[in-house]
Design an enzyme around this catalytic site. Structure first.
Site, PDB file in Angstrom:
ATOM      1  N   SER A 266       0.827  -1.214   0.000  1.00 13.05           N
ATOM      2  CA  SER A 266       0.000   0.000   0.000  1.00 13.05           C
ATOM      3  C   SER A 266       0.862   1.265   0.000  1.00 13.05           C
ATOM      4  O   SER A 266       1.991   1.267   0.499  1.00 13.05           O
ATOM      5  CB  SER A 266      -0.899   0.006   1.235  1.00 13.05           C
ATOM      6  N   THR A 267       0.305   2.323  -0.527  1.00 11.62           N
ATOM      7  CA  THR A 267       1.008   3.612  -0.546  1.00 11.62           C
ATOM      8  C   THR A 267       1.279   4.093   0.878  1.00 11.62           C
ATOM      9  O   THR A 267       2.344   4.633   1.180  1.00 11.62           O
ATOM     10  CB  THR A 267       0.175   4.632  -1.341  1.00 11.62           C
ATOM     11  N   GLU A 268       0.313   3.831   1.759  1.00 13.02           N
ATOM     12  CA  GLU A 268       0.461   4.272   3.148  1.00 13.02           C
ATOM     13  C   GLU A 268       1.713   3.656   3.794  1.00 13.02           C
ATOM     14  O   GLU A 268       2.544   4.362   4.379  1.00 13.02           O
ATOM     15  CB  GLU A 268      -0.802   3.827   3.895  1.00 13.02           C
ATOM     16  N   GLU A 287       6.847  -0.189  -4.971  1.00 15.73           N
ATOM     17  CA  GLU A 287       5.796  -0.444  -5.967  1.00 15.73           C
ATOM     18  C   GLU A 287       4.492  -0.432  -5.202  1.00 15.73           C
ATOM     19  O   GLU A 287       4.206  -1.341  -4.420  1.00 15.73           O
ATOM     20  CB  GLU A 287       6.071  -1.795  -6.652  1.00 15.73           C
ATOM     21  N   CYS A 321      -2.596  -4.153  -8.329  1.00 14.61           N
ATOM     22  CA  CYS A 321      -2.232  -2.739  -8.177  1.00 14.61           C
ATOM     23  C   CYS A 321      -2.447  -1.968  -9.481  1.00 14.61           C
ATOM     24  O   CYS A 321      -2.761  -0.791  -9.456  1.00 14.61           O
ATOM     25  CB  CYS A 321      -0.803  -2.601  -7.701  1.00 14.61           C
ATOM     26  N   GLU A 418      -8.020   3.557  -4.101  1.00 17.72           N
ATOM     27  CA  GLU A 418      -7.806   2.183  -4.559  1.00 17.72           C
ATOM     28  C   GLU A 418      -8.727   1.253  -3.758  1.00 17.72           C
ATOM     29  O   GLU A 418      -8.612   1.148  -2.543  1.00 17.72           O
ATOM     30  CB  GLU A 418      -6.336   1.797  -4.334  1.00 17.72           C
TER      31      GLU A 418
HETATM   32  P1  NDP Z   1       0.278  -3.455   3.233  1.00 20.11           P
HETATM   33  O1  NDP Z   1       0.988  -2.379   2.512  1.00 20.11           O
HETATM   34  O2  NDP Z   1      -0.019  -3.269   4.675  1.00 20.11           O
HETATM   35  O3  NDP Z   1       1.078  -4.827   3.115  1.00 20.11           O
HETATM   36  C1  NDP Z   1       2.101  -5.130   2.193  1.00 20.11           C
HETATM   37  C2  NDP Z   1       3.225  -5.862   2.898  1.00 20.11           C
HETATM   38  O4  NDP Z   1       3.870  -4.996   3.829  1.00 20.11           O
HETATM   39  C3  NDP Z   1       2.784  -7.059   3.718  1.00 20.11           C
HETATM   40  O5  NDP Z   1       3.786  -8.040   3.723  1.00 20.11           O
HETATM   41  C4  NDP Z   1       2.628  -6.440   5.091  1.00 20.11           C
HETATM   42  O6  NDP Z   1       2.613  -7.382   6.122  1.00 20.11           O
HETATM   43  C5  NDP Z   1       3.834  -5.545   5.150  1.00 20.11           C
HETATM   44  N1  NDP Z   1       3.753  -4.438   6.078  1.00 20.11           N
HETATM   45  C6  NDP Z   1       2.663  -3.916   6.706  1.00 20.11           C
HETATM   46  N2  NDP Z   1       3.024  -2.861   7.468  1.00 20.11           N
HETATM   47  C7  NDP Z   1       4.356  -2.711   7.311  1.00 20.11           C
HETATM   48  C8  NDP Z   1       5.314  -1.781   7.828  1.00 20.11           C
HETATM   49  N3  NDP Z   1       4.957  -0.782   8.634  1.00 20.11           N
HETATM   50  N4  NDP Z   1       6.606  -1.903   7.445  1.00 20.11           N
HETATM   51  C9  NDP Z   1       6.979  -2.888   6.605  1.00 20.11           C
HETATM   52  N5  NDP Z   1       6.123  -3.787   6.097  1.00 20.11           N
HETATM   53  C10 NDP Z   1       4.832  -3.701   6.432  1.00 20.11           C
HETATM   54  O7  NDP Z   1      -1.028  -3.779   2.470  1.00 20.11           O
HETATM   55  P2  NDP Z   1      -2.321  -4.480   3.082  1.00 20.11           P
HETATM   56  O8  NDP Z   1      -2.139  -5.911   2.953  1.00 20.11           O
HETATM   57  O9  NDP Z   1      -2.648  -3.988   4.448  1.00 20.11           O
HETATM   58  O10 NDP Z   1      -3.427  -3.940   2.101  1.00 20.11           O
HETATM   59  C11 NDP Z   1      -3.979  -2.650   2.335  1.00 20.11           C
HETATM   60  C12 NDP Z   1      -4.266  -1.981   1.047  1.00 20.11           C
HETATM   61  O11 NDP Z   1      -3.068  -1.791   0.340  1.00 20.11           O
HETATM   62  C13 NDP Z   1      -5.130  -2.793   0.105  1.00 20.11           C
HETATM   63  O12 NDP Z   1      -6.462  -2.609   0.382  1.00 20.11           O
HETATM   64  C14 NDP Z   1      -4.722  -2.259  -1.213  1.00 20.11           C
HETATM   65  O13 NDP Z   1      -5.461  -1.112  -1.501  1.00 20.11           O
HETATM   66  C15 NDP Z   1      -3.287  -1.884  -1.035  1.00 20.11           C
HETATM   67  N6  NDP Z   1      -2.365  -2.896  -1.564  1.00 20.11           N
HETATM   68  C16 NDP Z   1      -1.719  -2.601  -2.702  1.00 20.11           C
HETATM   69  C17 NDP Z   1      -0.875  -3.531  -3.254  1.00 20.11           C
HETATM   70  C18 NDP Z   1      -0.151  -3.250  -4.484  1.00 20.11           C
HETATM   71  O14 NDP Z   1       0.434  -4.153  -5.075  1.00 20.11           O
HETATM   72  N7  NDP Z   1      -0.133  -2.027  -4.927  1.00 20.11           N
HETATM   73  C19 NDP Z   1      -0.675  -4.843  -2.672  1.00 20.11           C
HETATM   74  C20 NDP Z   1      -1.371  -5.037  -1.434  1.00 20.11           C
HETATM   75  C21 NDP Z   1      -2.178  -4.082  -0.929  1.00 20.11           C
HETATM   76  P3  NDP Z   1       1.181  -7.985   6.546  1.00 20.11           P
HETATM   77  O15 NDP Z   1       0.569  -8.559   5.330  1.00 20.11           O
HETATM   78  O16 NDP Z   1       1.521  -9.030   7.472  1.00 20.11           O
HETATM   79  O17 NDP Z   1       0.410  -6.849   7.110  1.00 20.11           O
END
Ligand code: NDP
Length: 507
Positions: A266-268, A287, A321, A418
């Site tokens: 996620s962007t966040e 990404e 994405c 998104e």
């Molecule tokens: P996240 O960005 O939270 O997760 C992506 C990965 O980062 C996971 O392995 C996650 O672990 C890990 N992660 C979470 N927090 C941290 C942190 N502070 N530092 C380092 N790594 C971290 O995405 P979400 O799974 O929560 O999805 C939320 C939203 O993000 C979705 O609804 C979607 O809109 C978007 N998203 C976009 C993607 C893309 O390819 N552009 C892919 C996935 C999500 P864990 O899964 O254990 O939380």
């Protein structure tokens, strides 16, 4: 895509209610047609009750003994307990990666590294059915996609980058490119094995060692890939797999002995990681999210465009994405295109991911389902018109029907945020300039699609799209030779192709 004509519900083993009821699709006797269930056998996969972390070539419990459950999103049932990596495990994996970098992988000639990557690619092919079934069980995606897209593409990435390992000097990246060192790689749940391949293959080809953190909800294929690393005799510590949640990811990317961070998600979270890496010597590629415009002009072949729209947003339940989540359609053909689209959506089959007829599988998690539900409710509340084909969803697990919103304006949340689900927002335009303005009116910039009969218009549009990937008369096509990545809040850096190597070398 299936051409289902189901009139009654279809109940393959393990799934309560599946199938989209296609209104008005009947045979000449007036009886609705049914699909026989075609479930892929699960027998090829053995899911252990418990999984350890893969560190320094071995599976081991986490130092703190903590675990979490991974569940089958199609049923809600727990599949296995998985070790949760904490700070001591991260220290251990990073130290093993450093030692492997200095003593084994870094000094190894590229031609030798290539042999390991070729072996991984071949084993992925040999075990592709096992990987595909496991991916569909843990992720919820249709077996048709894991079998035909995720796993073959993952193998293709290893093949492709294996070919570069002894040719880095000729990759046009500069004289004598050197690996960066230890790469911390954090990946999401939407393409679990494929994202692991996107991260590992170029990093390893360039001579880096890797610590990979898969998503909490989809750890199983990354752990099977770890087993493949053992199988091919990859030197210990070259790849470690640390399962866990966001906390594990955060601790890994902030570890002081990491040289490179590669993140997809996620962007966040991408912003948090960028903030944490600022002021450190760590290299970073991100990404992140997207809100792509899939743009249909009045001269586009309608049937072909409709297939592209369906593939753009309903592939992988819209958990993509670069999904074409905003359909921009020229006003003069908008009604006809939306009519054809609705007709087509009535043939999509939603249900058991392991059924070979399934087009749309399960939503990956309760959390993601809640997000989709909340955003679609906001779409209605803001005045857009919601439509889904008649659809019976299974009683257990996480499901969302294919959904189309018309009457969407650019200010609506469903046009800006998104959703990451099977939800399409339809907007219209009159002129190419208006299409460009609307397509680029987003904080993201990952991808775009253009549907038109005119080659000159494709080029004119592509030059104006602020998007890293622009597809013309197709959508969601991926190839290891082709760079992928975004502008603006979709991140920076490229994965895939020769460009993907640049993120893993110093020159
Ligand atoms: P996240 O960005 O939270 O997760 C992506 C990965 O980062 C996971 O392995 C996650 O672990 C890990 N992660 C979470 N927090 C941290 C942190 N502070 N530092 C380092 N790594 C971290 O995405 P979400 O799974 O929560 O999805 C939320 C939203 O993000 C979705 O609804 C979607 O809109 C978007 N998203 C976009 C993607 C893309 O390819 N552009 C892919 C996935 C999500 P864990 O899964 O254990 O939380």
């Amino acid at each position: 895509m299936g051409s289902g004509k189901s009139g009654k519900k279809n109940t393959p083993a393990g799934v309560a209610d599946v199938g989209v009821v296609a209104e008005g699709v009947v045979d000449t006797d007036g009886a609705a047609w049914e699909y026989a269930p075609a479930p892929e056998s699960r027998d090829i996969v053995t899911i252990a009750p418990e999984y350890g972390l893969f560190i320094n070539g071995e599976f081991r419990p986490s130092a703190a003994g903590r675990t979490f459950a991974t569940i089958n999103p199609a049923t809600g049932e727990p599949l296995a307990k998985v070790a949760e990596a904490g700070p001591a495990d991260i220290d251990h994996a990073v130290a093993a990666a450093r030692a492997a970098y200095e003593n084994a992988w870094g000094p190894m000639p590229g031609s030798e590294r290539a042999k390991y990557l070729f072996r991984i690619a071949r084993v992925l092919q040999e075990r592709s059915r096992e990987f595909a079934v496991l991916e569909s069980i843990d992720n919820g995606k249709p077996i048709r996609e894991s079998r035909d897209v995720d796993i073959p593409l993952a193998a293709a990435h290893f093949f492709y980058y294996a070919g570069w390992a002894d040719k880095l000097d000729h990759a046009g990246l500069g004289p004598a490119p050197r690996p960066l060192g230890v790469a911390a790689q954090v990946i999401p749940w939407n393409f679990p094995l494929l994202m692991a391949a996107w991260k590992l293959a170029p990093a390893l080809a360039a001579g880096n060692t890797c610590v990979l953190k898969p998503a909490e909800t989809t750890p199983l294929t990354a752990l099977l890939l770890a087993e493949v690393c053992q199988q091919v005799g990859l030197p210990s510590g070259v790849v470690s797999v640390l399962t866990g949640a966001g906390e594990t990811g955060a601790a890994l990317v902030t570890h002081p002995d990491v040289d490179k961070i590669a993140f997809t998600g996620s962007t966040e979270v991408g912003k948090q990681i960028a903030a944490s890496a600022a002021g450190t010597p760590k290299k970073l590629t991100l990404e992140l999210g997207g809100k792509a415009a899939n743009i249909v002009f009045d001269d586009a072949p309608v049937e072909q465009a409709v297939e592209g729209i369906v593939n753009g947003i309903f592939f992988n339940q819209g958990h993509v994405c670069c999904a074409g989540s905003r359909l921009l359609v020229q006003e003069s053909v908008a009604e006809a295109v939306v009519d054809r689209l609705k007709h087509r959506l009535q043939t999509l089959r939603v249900g058991d991911p392991l059924d070979k007829n399934t087009d749309v599988g399960a939503i990956n998690s309760r959390q993601q389902l809640d997000k989709i539900t909340e955003l679609t409710a906001a779409g209605e509340a803001e005045g857009a018109e919601r439509w889904s084909p008649p659809c019976r969803l299974p009683d257990t697990g996480f499901w969302f029907p294919p959904t189309v919103f018309t009457g969407v304006s650019q200010s609506h949340r469903i046009a800006r945020e998104e959703i990451f689900g099977p939800v399409l927002s339809v907007l219209t335009f009159r002129t190419p300039d208006e299409a460009v303005a609307k397509a680029n009116n987003t904080p993201y910039g990952l991808s775009a699609g253009i549907w038109t009969d005119k080659g000159s218009r494709i080029l004119w549009m592509a030059q104006r799209m602020r998007a890293g990937v622009v597809w013309a008369n197709t959508y969601n096509r991926f190839d290891p030779t082709s760079p992928f990545g975004g502008y603006k809040e979709s991140g920076y850096g490229r994965e895939g192709g020769r460009h993907g190597l640049a993120a893993y070398v110093d020159v």
